[in-house]
Design a protein around this motif. Structure first.
Motif, PDB file in Angstrom:
ATOM      1  N   LEU A 136     -10.833   2.832  -9.305  1.00 43.65           N
ATOM      2  CA  LEU A 136     -10.759   2.669 -10.749  1.00 43.65           C
ATOM      3  C   LEU A 136     -11.322   1.439 -10.961  1.00 43.65           C
ATOM      4  O   LEU A 136     -11.596   0.470 -10.242  1.00 43.65           O
ATOM      5  CB  LEU A 136      -9.143   2.502 -10.780  1.00 43.65           C
ATOM      6  N   GLU A 137     -12.114   1.438 -11.977  1.00 43.93           N
ATOM      7  CA  GLU A 137     -12.734   0.202 -12.651  1.00 43.93           C
ATOM      8  C   GLU A 137     -11.719  -0.670 -13.492  1.00 43.93           C
ATOM      9  O   GLU A 137     -11.388  -0.064 -14.596  1.00 43.93           O
ATOM     10  CB  GLU A 137     -13.995   0.522 -13.625  1.00 43.93           C
ATOM     11  N   PHE A 138     -11.278  -1.766 -13.163  1.00 42.64           N
ATOM     12  CA  PHE A 138     -10.450  -2.673 -13.862  1.00 42.64           C
ATOM     13  C   PHE A 138     -11.298  -2.768 -15.238  1.00 42.64           C
ATOM     14  O   PHE A 138     -10.562  -3.126 -16.191  1.00 42.64           O
ATOM     15  CB  PHE A 138     -10.190  -3.992 -13.150  1.00 42.64           C
ATOM     16  N   ASN A 169      -6.436  -5.823 -23.070  1.00 36.36           N
ATOM     17  CA  ASN A 169      -4.902  -6.214 -22.854  1.00 36.36           C
ATOM     18  C   ASN A 169      -4.618  -6.469 -21.449  1.00 36.36           C
ATOM     19  O   ASN A 169      -3.675  -6.938 -20.781  1.00 36.36           O
ATOM     20  CB  ASN A 169      -3.997  -5.168 -23.368  1.00 36.36           C
ATOM     21  N   ALA A 170      -5.717  -5.543 -20.532  1.00 37.45           N
ATOM     22  CA  ALA A 170      -5.459  -5.618 -18.913  1.00 37.45           C
ATOM     23  C   ALA A 170      -5.701  -7.009 -18.348  1.00 37.45           C
ATOM     24  O   ALA A 170      -4.862  -7.289 -17.599  1.00 37.45           O
ATOM     25  CB  ALA A 170      -6.424  -4.784 -18.164  1.00 37.45           C
ATOM     26  N   ALA A 171      -6.556  -7.669 -18.987  1.00 32.22           N
ATOM     27  CA  ALA A 171      -6.877  -9.136 -18.538  1.00 32.22           C
ATOM     28  C   ALA A 171      -5.572  -9.915 -18.821  1.00 32.22           C
ATOM     29  O   ALA A 171      -5.337 -10.677 -17.741  1.00 32.22           O
ATOM     30  CB  ALA A 171      -8.135  -9.491 -19.125  1.00 32.22           C
ATOM     31  N   THR A 172      -5.133  -9.749 -19.740  1.00 26.60           N
ATOM     32  CA  THR A 172      -3.792 -10.712 -20.146  1.00 26.60           C
ATOM     33  C   THR A 172      -2.650 -10.275 -18.873  1.00 26.60           C
ATOM     34  O   THR A 172      -1.880 -11.281 -18.612  1.00 26.60           O
ATOM     35  CB  THR A 172      -3.495 -10.623 -21.465  1.00 26.60           C
ATOM     36  N   ILE A 173      -2.578  -9.098 -19.048  1.00 29.45           N
ATOM     37  CA  ILE A 173      -1.308  -8.715 -18.268  1.00 29.45           C
ATOM     38  C   ILE A 173      -1.687  -8.970 -16.885  1.00 29.45           C
ATOM     39  O   ILE A 173      -0.601  -9.523 -16.069  1.00 29.45           O
ATOM     40  CB  ILE A 173      -1.164  -7.121 -18.229  1.00 29.45           C
ATOM     41  N   LEU A 174      -2.764  -8.995 -16.159  1.00 30.71           N
ATOM     42  CA  LEU A 174      -3.256  -9.204 -14.881  1.00 30.71           C
ATOM     43  C   LEU A 174      -3.111 -10.693 -14.777  1.00 30.71           C
ATOM     44  O   LEU A 174      -2.405 -11.398 -13.699  1.00 30.71           O
ATOM     45  CB  LEU A 174      -4.695  -9.161 -14.594  1.00 30.71           C
TER      46      LEU A 174
END
Length: 390
Positions: free
Chosen positions: A111-113, A119-124
């Motif tokens: 999977l490509e992050f 929003n994925a960067a904030t959640i990470l």
């Protein structure tokens, strides 16, 4: 992502964590982020490739037989939780992709992050920070659990309405509860105080808190070890201790060297050593008693300054329970044995682990019309008693 290894090494150094802990925190954070952004019922895993400085995120699919129940849409696990059939693939389908696959193997879909959205960067980031904090707390808990029973020093930072005193101990906070403070003691912000570590707790409001005490007998023992070289070098040992904090305490001492006087070593010249410890305990009086493996002897010494006639053991101590001893004592020694407000006999009982029952007998002192005979008898009796307990 090409600098990820350098960033992880830097975080581990700054936070004082193992690199494996930091890597595991990032892996867990990536998996949680993927579940949040893609599907929480899917199985994900992550890997950090140090050789190529790459961060890998992938979905795991297990190879199963054609008749496996987990392939059905309504499948559940042993806990009754629903399973997503997309986490599984039949052996026949898997072999079309890779002929070497067998039942129980896993297929990984990369999977490509970067494709998961902003929003994925904030959640990470939030997940990673949370897991890092957990590892930091776990390390601190482990570190300070090893300090239970040891003395620490810190600076008072706050005193709340319940008169609990908060101190700063290195990277954590300590709390000296009011009940763990010596009666009559007062502190103010900026004071430096010593106390013994009782336990380690995680508080929802204050985070990691070290529970400390100044009333524990262990605190008295630790202060004596710091003050008396013979105790530090194990030439003299503290066999037992008992305290009524801020008022009076008793310690039982023994020596491994017959040439060393355990009581004299701890008291010091003109009481300098014991006086220094007493001053740190708000003027607490400290009685030193020579330990004996003979219970009768130990009990008689623990009742000092009273002189006793005899000691009879009725019941030996058992796990969690005190023993019982009957002590016969002259009437003129009774007040000394009991002590002011019963302090002496209470401390003796705590020190020896025996409930002590006193039986009073008539004093050897004669009537006033025969003073000379009285004095002679009293001196004789005292000398014989002292000889018994040397």
């Amino acid at each position: 992502m090409d600098k990820i290894i350098d960033i992880l090494d830097s975080i581990a150094y700054e936070k004082g964590l193992k690199i494996d802990d930091v890597e595991n925190a990032l892996k867990e954070a990536l998996i949680k982020t993927a579940q949040k952004m893609v599907d929480e019922t899917l199985t994900f895993d992550a890997n950090i490739d140090r050789a190529n400085k790459k961060l890998e995120l992938f979905q795991k699919i297990e190879v199963v037989s054609e008749d496996d129940e987990r392939l059905h849409a309504n499948a559940v696990n042993k806990y009754g939780e629903a399973l997503n059939y997309e986490n599984f693939i039949t052996l026949e389908e898997a072999k079309e992709i890779d002929p070497d696959l067998e039942i129980g193997d896993f297929m990984n879909y990369d999977l490509e992050f970067e494709n998961m959205g902003r929003n994925a960067a904030t959640i990470l980031h939030n997940n990673f920070e949370y897991r890092l904090q957990r590892f930091i707390e776990e390390n601190l808990v482990s570190k300070y659990k090893d300090k239970i029973g040891k003395t620490v020093a810190g600076t008072v930072t706050r005193i709340d309405r319940q008169e609990n005193t908060y101190i700063e101990i290195g990277e954590v906070k300590g709390i000296l509860q009011r009940k763990s403070r010596i009666k009559g003691e007062t502190f103010k912000v900026g004071d430096v105080l010593k106390a013994v570590v009782k336990g380690v707790n995680i508080d929802k409001t204050n985070g990691l808190l070290i529970d400390i005490s100044r009333t524990s007998p262990k605190f008295l023992e630790n202060l004596l070890v710091l003050e008396v070289p013979e105790l530090k070098d194990k030439k003299v040992n503290i066999e037992a201790s008992a305290r009524i904090p801020g008022t009076r305490s008793k310690i039982a001492l023994s020596s491994i060297d017959p040439q060393i006087d355990p009581i004299g070593s701890v008291v010091g010249v003109k009481g300098v050593r014991i006086g220094s410890v007493s001053k740190q305990l708000n003027g607490e009086n400290i009685d030193c008693v020579e330990f004996s493996t003979i219970p009768e002897m130990f009990i008689s010494r623990a009742l000092s300054p009273a002189l006793v006639n005899s000691v009879k053991i009725e019941k030996a101590p058992s796990y969690g329970e005190k023993g019982k001893a009957i002590v016969t004592i002259p009437s003129d020694q009774k007040s000394k044995a009991i002590g002011k407000a019963g302090l002496n006999i209470r401390l003796a009982s705590m020190l020896t682990k025996y409930d002590i029952e006193l039986i009073e007998i008539a004093s050897t002192t004669a009537s006033s019309n025969n003073i000379e005979k009285s004095v002679e008898e009293k001196i004789t009796d005292t000398a014989s008693l002292e000889a018994l307990f040397k």
